[in-house]
Design an enzyme around this catalytic site. Sequence first.
Site, PDB file in Angstrom:
ATOM      1  N   HIS A  17       0.809  -1.220   0.000  1.00 48.90           N
ATOM      2  CA  HIS A  17       0.000   0.000   0.000  1.00 48.90           C
ATOM      3  C   HIS A  17       0.847   1.277   0.000  1.00 48.90           C
ATOM      4  CE1 HIS A  17      -0.238  -0.373   4.721  1.00 48.90           C
ATOM      5  NE2 HIS A  17       0.975  -0.188   4.291  1.00 48.90           N
ATOM      6  N   ASN A  18       0.310   2.271  -0.707  1.00 50.73           N
ATOM      7  CA  ASN A  18       0.891   3.614  -0.777  1.00 50.73           C
ATOM      8  C   ASN A  18       2.264   3.671  -1.442  1.00 50.73           C
ATOM      9  OD1 ASN A  18      -1.004   3.841   1.898  1.00 50.73           O
ATOM     10  ND2 ASN A  18      -0.920   5.773   0.756  1.00 50.73           N
TER      11      ASN A  18
END
Length: 345
Positions: free
Chosen positions: A240-241
């Site tokens: 994620h991210n």
Amino acid sequence: MTFTAQQIADFLKGEIIGNPNVEVDNFAKIEEGKPRTIAFLSNPKYTHYIYETKADIVLVNNDFIPEKTISATLIKVPDAYAALASLLDLVNSLTPPKTGIEAMSFVAATAKLDDNIYVGAFAYIGENVQVGKNVKIYPQAYIGDNVKIGNNVVIYAGVKIYHSCIIGDNCILHAGVVIGADGFGFSKQEGVYHKIQQIGNVILEEDVEVGANTTIDRAVMGSTIIRRGVKLDNLIQVAHNCEIGKNTVMAAQVGIAGSTKIGDGCVLGGQVGIGGHITIGSQSQIGAQSGIISNTPEGSEVMGSPAYQIKNYFKSSIIIPKLPDMYRQINALEKEIKELKKQLF
């Protein structure tokens, strides 16, 4: 389909050395060439095969000079590998494309599908999905609510795209790809892990290709971003991210931890592991099985775990097998020094 050497040379704007009328109807690797096949020579390590291949046509670079007789007809081009890619594109374009929406698929009433689309059997397209022109969605694909898909996208069988993700023009997602699954986010309270909801999404920009069974996790907040022209091999994990810069390529089994930023034009070998919250500078090259635990400057060439400068890595790799002998020699020298000290003092 059957093509003559002359037709192929005309298409590639290449120079024929040999019989312009010889015909081929298939491709082959140069070491496995058979009659009626076309092969190519790009890597100098394979040069010896050109003198024994049974292929009828071989694509070679313009600077290739044979050292002895070759039975195959040669077609000289600026870049044999690029020429092969052009031929493969041509052959692929001659295959009749699938069109229409097959029975047993589901398309929500609020979904908007543009022209010339193909949706295979048992595919699912959710609410408010937007799909561009010339998109192919193969059987058993899942497109979640509010997903946006650009033009000329190919989504192969079994791909799962979770809600609210965005897929840019000309992307290719191979079988088993998962876009937008929850990132691995938990908070530990009194010894118990509690889930942190992942409310962001994933954005794939234009011309991205994602290999089979690769997973790209949605952001906690904001977006996990795969920039234009990125090519990901099979079995890669992007957490994620993360953000992957344009035209970066990664081989199979790369794993990238959360919130890591990778620059433009990077090359990552197979099984590279990258820690979280670090930055890889643009144009970096990371050797296979390397472990990255800190920021890497632009233009780095590193290898090892933890990774360090690749020239030093290769120097070290020569020394490592000698360490047992060096250890014994050091022990022997220490004993000699002790004996000399006893004699002197």
